[in-house]
Write a protein that holds these residues in place. Structure first.
Motif, PDB file in Angstrom:
ATOM      1  N   CYS A 286      73.912  29.452  98.066  1.00 48.31           N
ATOM      2  CA  CYS A 286      74.820  28.472  97.441  1.00 48.31           C
ATOM      3  C   CYS A 286      75.806  29.130  96.480  1.00 48.31           C
ATOM      4  CB  CYS A 286      74.016  27.415  96.704  1.00 48.31           C
ATOM      5  SG  CYS A 286      73.141  26.280  97.774  1.00 48.31           S
ATOM      6  N   LEU A 287      75.354  30.179  95.791  1.00 51.44           N
ATOM      7  CA  LEU A 287      76.189  30.799  94.754  1.00 51.44           C
ATOM      8  C   LEU A 287      76.891  32.056  95.230  1.00 51.44           C
ATOM      9  CD1 LEU A 287      73.907  30.315  91.607  1.00 51.44           C
ATOM     10  CD2 LEU A 287      75.778  28.858  92.423  1.00 51.44           C
ATOM     11  N   GLY A 288      76.763  32.380  96.501  1.00 46.93           N
ATOM     12  CA  GLY A 288      77.474  33.539  97.037  1.00 46.93           C
ATOM     13  C   GLY A 288      76.900  34.864  96.598  1.00 46.93           C
ATOM     14  N   LEU A 289      75.601  34.898  96.319  1.00 50.63           N
ATOM     15  CA  LEU A 289      74.950  36.145  95.934  1.00 50.63           C
ATOM     16  C   LEU A 289      74.424  36.860  97.174  1.00 50.63           C
ATOM     17  CD1 LEU A 289      72.891  34.807  92.900  1.00 50.63           C
ATOM     18  CD2 LEU A 289      75.006  36.143  92.794  1.00 50.63           C
ATOM     19  N   GLU A 290      74.315  38.172  97.069  1.00 50.07           N
ATOM     20  CA  GLU A 290      73.781  38.956  98.188  1.00 50.07           C
ATOM     21  C   GLU A 290      72.353  38.503  98.484  1.00 50.07           C
ATOM     22  OE1 GLU A 290      74.034  42.904  96.714  1.00 50.07           O
ATOM     23  OE2 GLU A 290      76.233  42.981  96.784  1.00 50.07           O
ATOM     24  N   LYS A 291      72.043  38.319  99.743  1.00 54.87           N
ATOM     25  CA  LYS A 291      70.706  37.847 100.128  1.00 54.87           C
ATOM     26  C   LYS A 291      69.768  39.038 100.225  1.00 54.87           C
ATOM     27  CE  LYS A 291      72.667  33.909 102.576  1.00 54.87           C
ATOM     28  NZ  LYS A 291      72.845  33.249 103.897  1.00 54.87           N
ATOM     29  N   ARG A 292      69.307  39.453  99.069  1.00 58.05           N
ATOM     30  CA  ARG A 292      68.381  40.584  98.981  1.00 58.05           C
ATOM     31  C   ARG A 292      67.231  40.212  98.046  1.00 58.05           C
ATOM     32  NH1 ARG A 292      69.742  45.118  96.561  1.00 58.05           N
ATOM     33  NH2 ARG A 292      71.431  44.286  95.269  1.00 58.05           N
ATOM     34  N   ASP A 293      66.098  40.857  98.210  1.00 56.98           N
ATOM     35  CA  ASP A 293      64.955  40.582  97.352  1.00 56.98           C
ATOM     36  C   ASP A 293      65.054  41.421  96.088  1.00 56.98           C
ATOM     37  OD1 ASP A 293      62.625  39.716  96.242  1.00 56.98           O
ATOM     38  OD2 ASP A 293      61.314  40.920  97.548  1.00 56.98           O
ATOM     39  N   VAL A 294      65.938  40.984  95.196  1.00 54.62           N
ATOM     40  CA  VAL A 294      66.071  41.614  93.884  1.00 54.62           C
ATOM     41  C   VAL A 294      65.881  40.523  92.828  1.00 54.62           C
ATOM     42  CG1 VAL A 294      67.609  43.424  94.708  1.00 54.62           C
ATOM     43  CG2 VAL A 294      68.582  41.277  93.862  1.00 54.62           C
ATOM     44  N   PRO A 295      65.499  40.885  91.618  1.00 59.66           N
ATOM     45  CA  PRO A 295      65.272  39.875  90.588  1.00 59.66           C
ATOM     46  C   PRO A 295      66.575  39.135  90.235  1.00 59.66           C
ATOM     47  CG  PRO A 295      64.287  41.963  89.959  1.00 59.66           C
ATOM     48  CD  PRO A 295      65.147  42.233  91.147  1.00 59.66           C
ATOM     49  N   ILE A 296      66.481  37.825  90.164  1.00 62.42           N
ATOM     50  CA  ILE A 296      67.596  37.003  89.676  1.00 62.42           C
ATOM     51  C   ILE A 296      67.301  36.630  88.230  1.00 62.42           C
ATOM     52  CG2 ILE A 296      68.868  34.847  89.886  1.00 62.42           C
ATOM     53  CD1 ILE A 296      68.338  34.832  92.838  1.00 62.42           C
ATOM     54  N   ILE A 297      68.207  37.031  87.333  1.00 59.30           N
ATOM     55  CA  ILE A 297      68.125  36.679  85.914  1.00 59.30           C
ATOM     56  C   ILE A 297      69.087  35.521  85.686  1.00 59.30           C
ATOM     57  CG2 ILE A 297      68.402  37.493  83.552  1.00 59.30           C
ATOM     58  CD1 ILE A 297      68.252  40.374  84.768  1.00 59.30           C
ATOM     59  N   SER A 298      68.626  34.458  85.026  1.00 63.87           N
ATOM     60  CA  SER A 298      69.509  33.311  84.812  1.00 63.87           C
ATOM     61  C   SER A 298      69.582  32.921  83.343  1.00 63.87           C
ATOM     62  CB  SER A 298      69.042  32.111  85.651  1.00 63.87           C
ATOM     63  OG  SER A 298      67.752  31.704  85.262  1.00 63.87           O
ATOM     64  N   MET A 299      70.668  32.238  83.011  1.00 66.88           N
ATOM     65  CA  MET A 299      70.844  31.605  81.707  1.00 66.88           C
ATOM     66  C   MET A 299      71.476  30.240  81.927  1.00 66.88           C
ATOM     67  SD  MET A 299      72.273  34.644  79.168  1.00 66.88           S
ATOM     68  CE  MET A 299      71.941  33.696  77.665  1.00 66.88           C
ATOM     69  N   GLY A 368      65.019  28.600  91.414  1.00 66.73           N
ATOM     70  CA  GLY A 368      65.341  29.734  92.271  1.00 66.73           C
ATOM     71  C   GLY A 368      65.409  31.083  91.593  1.00 66.73           C
ATOM     72  N   SER A 369      65.375  31.106  90.260  1.00 66.00           N
ATOM     73  CA  SER A 369      65.472  32.376  89.544  1.00 66.00           C
ATOM     74  C   SER A 369      64.099  33.005  89.366  1.00 66.00           C
ATOM     75  CB  SER A 369      66.106  32.165  88.161  1.00 66.00           C
ATOM     76  OG  SER A 369      67.341  31.504  88.276  1.00 66.00           O
ATOM     77  N   ASP A 370      64.110  34.302  89.053  1.00 65.56           N
ATOM     78  CA  ASP A 370      62.873  35.005  88.725  1.00 65.56           C
ATOM     79  C   ASP A 370      62.664  35.091  87.221  1.00 65.56           C
ATOM     80  OD1 ASP A 370      62.039  36.001  91.464  1.00 65.56           O
ATOM     81  OD2 ASP A 370      64.070  36.828  91.323  1.00 65.56           O
ATOM     82  N   LEU A 371      63.753  35.322  86.490  1.00 63.14           N
ATOM     83  CA  LEU A 371      63.687  35.532  85.050  1.00 63.14           C
ATOM     84  C   LEU A 371      64.701  34.632  84.353  1.00 63.14           C
ATOM     85  CD1 LEU A 371      63.562  39.417  85.258  1.00 63.14           C
ATOM     86  CD2 LEU A 371      61.723  38.004  84.309  1.00 63.14           C
TER      87      LEU A 371
END
Length: 484
Positions: A286-299, A368-371
């Motif tokens: 939805c947000l146009g991020l690379e579809k990879r298994d890396v940590p997503i940090i959100s605020m 959907g975020s990890d952190l």
């Protein structure tokens, strides 16, 4: 009601009708938890023009009366939405028929009017609570009016006040001429009860005149008694520390439940975390991020210094040098909006900076975020970390205020803790805590799931907090009961 307590909660906003921040969330959720524990609780707010019309369809008109402020007389209409927790609205278009909630040149007169109208409304309704629970500076005049004027009347004389500070930084300080508007004896200014550096302070009215004071976490209750966090009120708070309490806010666990939330693409719980991974993949798409298994940090935050964005901006590039993705949702100060828009261009596919607010997207980010990052300079309680815990998004926070009371360092050896903390207010602290989290993340799914499950099993529902408020109310009611 089984415990016989009658409480009227007074505030300037309440969800779902209208809110500008955490105050609205609290006033929207706490009363329901109190009602479930047997309190006869009601709520009153101004009828702002921007109150959601969809929430007003079954509101009833109860009556009206004149409110006197110095030479001006204004009409107050009382409306009610009849529901399990009745909510009253004070309507007056002269004061509240405007687009925003605060920031007008006559805010002193607007909320003095509101305070008097709330007290007069009780006589009209023949409802005199045991406790008037006032919230933030907008309700400070109520505590003063009750003590200086209304307590001389028999039905008001037994009412006790609890004044809750949600953020001491916002104080409602106005020119000395405010004394002419609010209509109380001038000695209230001369003796220092309301005077604050040659101004009149609505916050100080609440702090001095309330029978008891609370704030929204135990650590913040201690912090605001210091020069660093007291914003000039630390001396008053130290002098009243015996009646000052800290009670952590909660969140609505029914409305925010990853097992049933219709706003996220896949429901899940602590024992079935596959759904959280599906929400992560959907968020990336939805947000146009690379579809990879890396940590997503959100605020999800207001863009302001208080929220730690100044120190984050200093180390943002260093943070992005780690193999992470970053998602932001929120609006605020222009300089930060500009900075994050530039970062979106700098890191396409890795950073999604959403300079607006959308409740559905917020839930999808929590799911959907990890952190979840909250590097706050100060944080009276904080709700973002509570939502993120509920959805298994592990918080990284600065150890201050309510963050210190709700987030505990995870240790791989003991498998205890629900997040990662740092103490020093600088960018190095953010990077240190982030690296601690990434070490655990890259130990593998089993290890990471320990901290995720700890987060989701943390309990910050309103039930616990409501019980603590009820104990305060009972103390106040006892103080207000005349000796036979």
């Amino acid at each position: 009601m089984k415990n016989g307590l009658k409480v009227l909660i007074v505030a300037s906003e309440a969800a779902p009708f209208i809110k500008s921040g955490g105050l609205g969330d609290v006033v929207g959720s706490l009363p329901k938890a109190l009602q479930e524990q047997g309190v006869d609780v009601r709520v009153v707010i101004p009828r702002h023009m921007s109150v959601k019309s969809s929430e007003m369809h079954d509101v009833k008109y109860l009556g009206e009366f004149d409110v006197h402020l110095f030479w001006r007389i204004q009409r107050a209409k009382v409306l009610v939405k009849p529901q399990e927790v009745p909510i009253y609205f004070i309507e007056n278009d002269f004061y509240f028929g405007r687009g925003g909630l605060y920031g007008y040149g006559d805010d002193n007169e607007r909320f003095a009017f509101f305070g008097k109208a709330v007290l007069d409304m009780m006589a009209m309704l023949d409802f005199y609570p045991d406790v008037l629970h006032c919230n933030d500076w907008q309700t400070g005049p109520i505590c003063m009016y009750l003590k200086e004027i209304y307590s001389k009347m028999v039905y008001y004389s037994r009412i006790k006040t609890l004044f809750t500070i949600h953020n001491l930084q916002y104080q409602g300080n106005f020119d000395k001429s405010t004394m002419e508007i609010i209509g109380v004896p001038y000695y209230c200014y001369e003796n220092g009860s309301v005077e604050f550096y040659n101004n009149v302070s609505f916050m100080k009215m609440g702090l001095n005149y309330a029978d008891r004071i609370s704030t929204v976490s135990e650590t913040y209750a201690k912090e605001i008694q210091t020069w660093e966090y007291g914003y000039g009120m630390d001396g008053i708070l130290r002098s009243r520390q015996e009646v000052l309490s800290g009670i952590v806010n909660g969140i609505d666990y029914l409305a925010n439940n990853p097992e049933t939330d219709s706003r996220i693409v896949c429901n899940y719980n602590a024992d079935q975390l596959e759904g959280k991974a599906e929400n992560k993949r959907d968020l990336q798409e939805c947000l146009g991020l690379e579809k990879r298994d890396v940590p997503i940090i959100s605020m999800i935050t207001r863009l302001a210094d208080q929220k730690g964005l100044d120190i984050l901006s200093y180390v943002f590039h260093e943070m992005m040098q780690r193999d992470v993705q970053f998602v932001l949702l929120g609006t605020g100060e222009t300089r930060f909006e500009y900075f994050f828009r530039e970062m979106a261009k700098r890191y396409p596919g890795r950073a999604s900076l959403n300079i607006f607010f959308d409740e559905t997207l917020a839930q999808q980010i929590y799911a959907g975020s990890d952190l979840f990052l909250m590097p706050s300079r100060f944080e009276p309680c904080g709700l973002g970390q509570l939502f993120s815990l509920r959805y298994g998004t592990v918080p990284i926070v600065r150890k201050t205020g309510g963050l210190a009371d709700t987030i505990f360092q995870y240790h791989s050896e003991t498998k205890e803790g629900n997040g990662f903390l740092f103490e020093s207010y600088d960018g190095g602290g953010i990077l240190w805590a982030l690296d601690q989290a990434l070490q655990v993340y890259y130990k593998g799914k089993d290890e990471w799931n320990h901290v995720v499950k700890n987060a989701m099993n943390s309990n910050y529902s309103w039930a616990n907090s409501a019980s603590k408020y009820i104990k305060l109310y009972e103390i106040l009611k006892k103080e207000g009961t005349p000796v036979e």
